[in-house]
Design a protein around this motif. Structure first.
Motif, short mmCIF file in Angstrom:
data_model
loop_
_atom_site.label_atom_id
_atom_site.label_comp_id
_atom_site.label_asym_id
_atom_site.label_seq_id
_atom_site.Cartn_x
_atom_site.Cartn_y
_atom_site.Cartn_z
N VAL A 1 46.22 15.30 -27.35
CA VAL A 1 45.94 16.65 -27.81
C VAL A 1 44.80 16.57 -28.81
N LEU A 2 43.78 17.40 -28.61
CA LEU A 2 42.60 17.41 -29.47
C LEU A 2 42.27 18.84 -29.90
N TYR A 3 41.70 18.96 -31.09
CA TYR A 3 41.12 20.24 -31.48
C TYR A 3 39.91 20.48 -30.60
N LYS A 4 39.76 21.70 -30.09
CA LYS A 4 38.78 21.99 -29.04
C LYS A 4 37.33 21.84 -29.48
N TYR A 5 37.08 21.93 -30.77
CA TYR A 5 35.70 22.00 -31.23
C TYR A 5 35.34 20.77 -32.06
N PRO A 6 34.10 20.31 -31.96
CA PRO A 6 33.70 19.12 -32.73
C PRO A 6 33.64 19.43 -34.22
N LEU A 7 33.99 18.44 -35.01
CA LEU A 7 33.98 18.55 -36.47
C LEU A 7 33.16 17.42 -37.06
N VAL A 8 32.61 17.65 -38.25
CA VAL A 8 31.75 16.65 -38.87
C VAL A 8 32.59 15.45 -39.30
N ALA A 9 32.07 14.26 -38.99
CA ALA A 9 32.74 13.01 -39.38
C ALA A 9 32.05 12.32 -40.53
N TRP A 10 30.72 12.40 -40.59
CA TRP A 10 29.97 11.76 -41.68
C TRP A 10 28.59 12.40 -41.79
N PRO A 11 28.03 12.41 -43.00
CA PRO A 11 28.65 11.99 -44.26
C PRO A 11 29.61 13.07 -44.75
N ALA A 12 30.85 12.72 -44.98
CA ALA A 12 31.85 13.73 -45.30
C ALA A 12 33.03 13.13 -46.03
N ILE A 13 33.80 14.02 -46.62
CA ILE A 13 35.09 13.68 -47.19
C ILE A 13 36.14 14.21 -46.21
N ILE A 14 37.04 13.34 -45.77
CA ILE A 14 38.02 13.70 -44.75
C ILE A 14 39.43 13.45 -45.27
N SER A 15 40.32 14.39 -44.99
CA SER A 15 41.72 14.21 -45.33
C SER A 15 42.57 14.86 -44.24
N THR A 16 43.55 14.13 -43.77
CA THR A 16 44.46 14.69 -42.77
C THR A 16 45.88 14.26 -43.08
N THR A 17 46.81 15.18 -42.88
CA THR A 17 48.24 14.91 -43.08
C THR A 17 48.99 15.41 -41.85
N PHE A 18 49.87 14.59 -41.33
CA PHE A 18 50.63 15.01 -40.16
C PHE A 18 52.03 14.41 -40.20
N THR A 19 52.92 15.06 -39.46
CA THR A 19 54.32 14.62 -39.38
C THR A 19 54.70 14.45 -37.92
N PHE A 20 55.33 13.32 -37.62
CA PHE A 20 55.77 13.07 -36.25
C PHE A 20 57.17 12.46 -36.26
N ARG A 21 57.79 12.47 -35.08
CA ARG A 21 59.12 11.89 -34.92
C ARG A 21 59.16 11.15 -33.59
N ILE A 22 59.68 9.93 -33.63
CA ILE A 22 59.80 9.12 -32.42
C ILE A 22 61.28 8.88 -32.14
N THR A 23 61.70 9.17 -30.92
CA THR A 23 63.09 8.92 -30.52
C THR A 23 63.10 8.20 -29.18
N VAL A 24 64.07 7.33 -29.01
CA VAL A 24 64.15 6.52 -27.79
C VAL A 24 64.88 7.29 -26.71
N SER A 25 64.52 7.01 -25.45
CA SER A 25 65.24 7.60 -24.32
C SER A 25 66.60 6.92 -24.19
N PRO A 26 67.65 7.68 -23.90
CA PRO A 26 69.00 7.11 -23.81
C PRO A 26 69.10 5.97 -22.81
N SER A 27 68.32 6.03 -21.75
CA SER A 27 68.41 5.02 -20.70
C SER A 27 67.46 3.85 -20.90
#
Length: 358
Positions: free
Chosen positions: A89-115
């Motif tokens: 999954v990507l944000y549709k539009y390009p964003l500046v990478a440098w020279p820049a100050i970048i900060s990102t925060t995200f939350t995820f959860r990983i769970t195993v399949s029962p089988s």
């Protein structure tokens, strides 16, 4: 003939006055307005992957009614459909990478399949050169970033921060973070999460913060469970201008292999902005800036005009705090009160600049 000579004389007179005549008073450099982009997804609704969404979902990604994105299929008992899956999954539009100050925060959860008898393979935050899907056959240890035919290619132009749950032969363990560019087998940096108390396979919400200063080249990675305080556990230097294009597509990838697990993206914030020249002068010494200017730094196009002239003048002559402060104040900039002394010469891999002999 007389007319021709008159035209030539007039041309030479103009050339002389242009090249050698008195120059107008220099105009202080004016920094461009800070350019910034901010993405805030406190949760993801069921339309997060629709055509009207600012996100592009490819591969196995699906949007849930429960406020998250599933990057790989939800756990299903005795289902082979969960094996060898890739989601991006990507944000549709390009964003500046440098020279820049970048900060990102995200939350995820990983769970195993029962089988599934084990876990695999992991999730990444990625800066990609384009908005396309993951390469074919990039499941398993490739984490949706590359495949056997593209691994090691210098033209990948991507950077990924991986959170890996499966120990391949080249991995330090099955609970680690790594930085990948052209290879998942030879990461730029890799570190176990065991000493942080974080277990990627805990089934708990895991929050990550990534900060990058494009002028100091410093990365900081912080991690924590859910609502717990984040703990900074990795700091390192890296110049991403040699790795990714100036503009990138940001987002996430995840994959499964022989073992399966679900990768849920629960929330995401991303901020990128050009650092102003004032911030540059505060964070870097004049010597560092001159080094960038003389050695063809990728940031050179951002440091132009009066500022470049000033820096080169400072390098070519003894440091004069009064003169520098005066010029900086005229341009509405500021610098540290006691910048380090300048070396007698300046060398780098791509150029050599010697101080002029007085």
């Amino acid at each position: 003939m007389f007319l021709l000579l008159l035209l030539i004389a007039n041309f030479l007179n103009q050339a002389y006055s242009t090249n050698y005549g008195p120059s107008p008073a220099p105009t202080p450099a004016i920094p461009p307005l800070p350019f910034s982009s901010e993405l805030i997804f406190p949760k993801f609704d069921s339309d997060a992957c629709s055509a009207s969404s600012p996100l592009t979902c490819t591969g196995a990604v699906t949007a849930s009614d429960h406020g998250y994105l599933s990057l790989t299929p939800e756990p299903q008992p005795n289902s082979l459909l969960n094996h060898n899956q890739v989601g991006r999954v990507l944000y549709k539009y390009p964003l500046v990478a440098w020279p820049a100050i970048i900060s990102t925060t995200f939350t995820f959860r990983i769970t195993v399949s029962p089988s599934s008898p084990g876990y695999g393979d992991g999730i990444t935050f990625v800066m990609a050169p384009d908005g396309g899907p993951s390469p074919p056959y990039s499941y398993g240890s490739f984490l949706g970033l590359m495949n056997r035919s593209t691994i090691g290619r210098r033209n990948l132009r991507q950077l990924a921060v991986e959170f890996d749950t499966y120990k391949n032969d080249f991995d330090i363990d099955g609970n680690h973070f790594a930085i990948d560019t052209i290879s998942v087998e030879q990461s730029i940096i890799s570190r176990s999460l065991n000493d942080t108390g974080i277990n990627l396979k805990s089934g708990r919400d895991i929050k990550v913060r990534i900060d990058y200063n494009g002028w100091t080249k410093e990365f900081e990675i912080s991690v924590g469970y859910g609502s717990d305080s984040l703990v900074k556990f990795s700091t390192f230097l890296m110049d991403i201008s040699y790795v990714v294009p100036k503009s990138v597509y940001v987002g996430f990838t995840a994959s499964t292999g022989a073992f399966t697990e679900s990768h849920k993206l629960l929330s995401w914030e991303f901020l990128t902005r050009h650092a102003s020249l004032k911030e540059v002068l505060i964070n870097l010494s004049i010597k560092d800036l001159v080094h960038d200017l003389r050695c063809g730094s990728s940031d050179r196009d951002f440091l132009t005009g009066d500022l470049e002239v000033l820096l080169l003048h400072v390098h070519a002559a003894p440091y004069n705090p009064t003169m520098v402060s005066s010029r900086i104040q005229q341009a509405d900039f500021s610098i540290p009160e006691s910048p380090p002394s300048l070396a007698s010469n300046l060398n780098c891999a791509r150029c050599e600049y010697q101080r002029p002999v007085p």
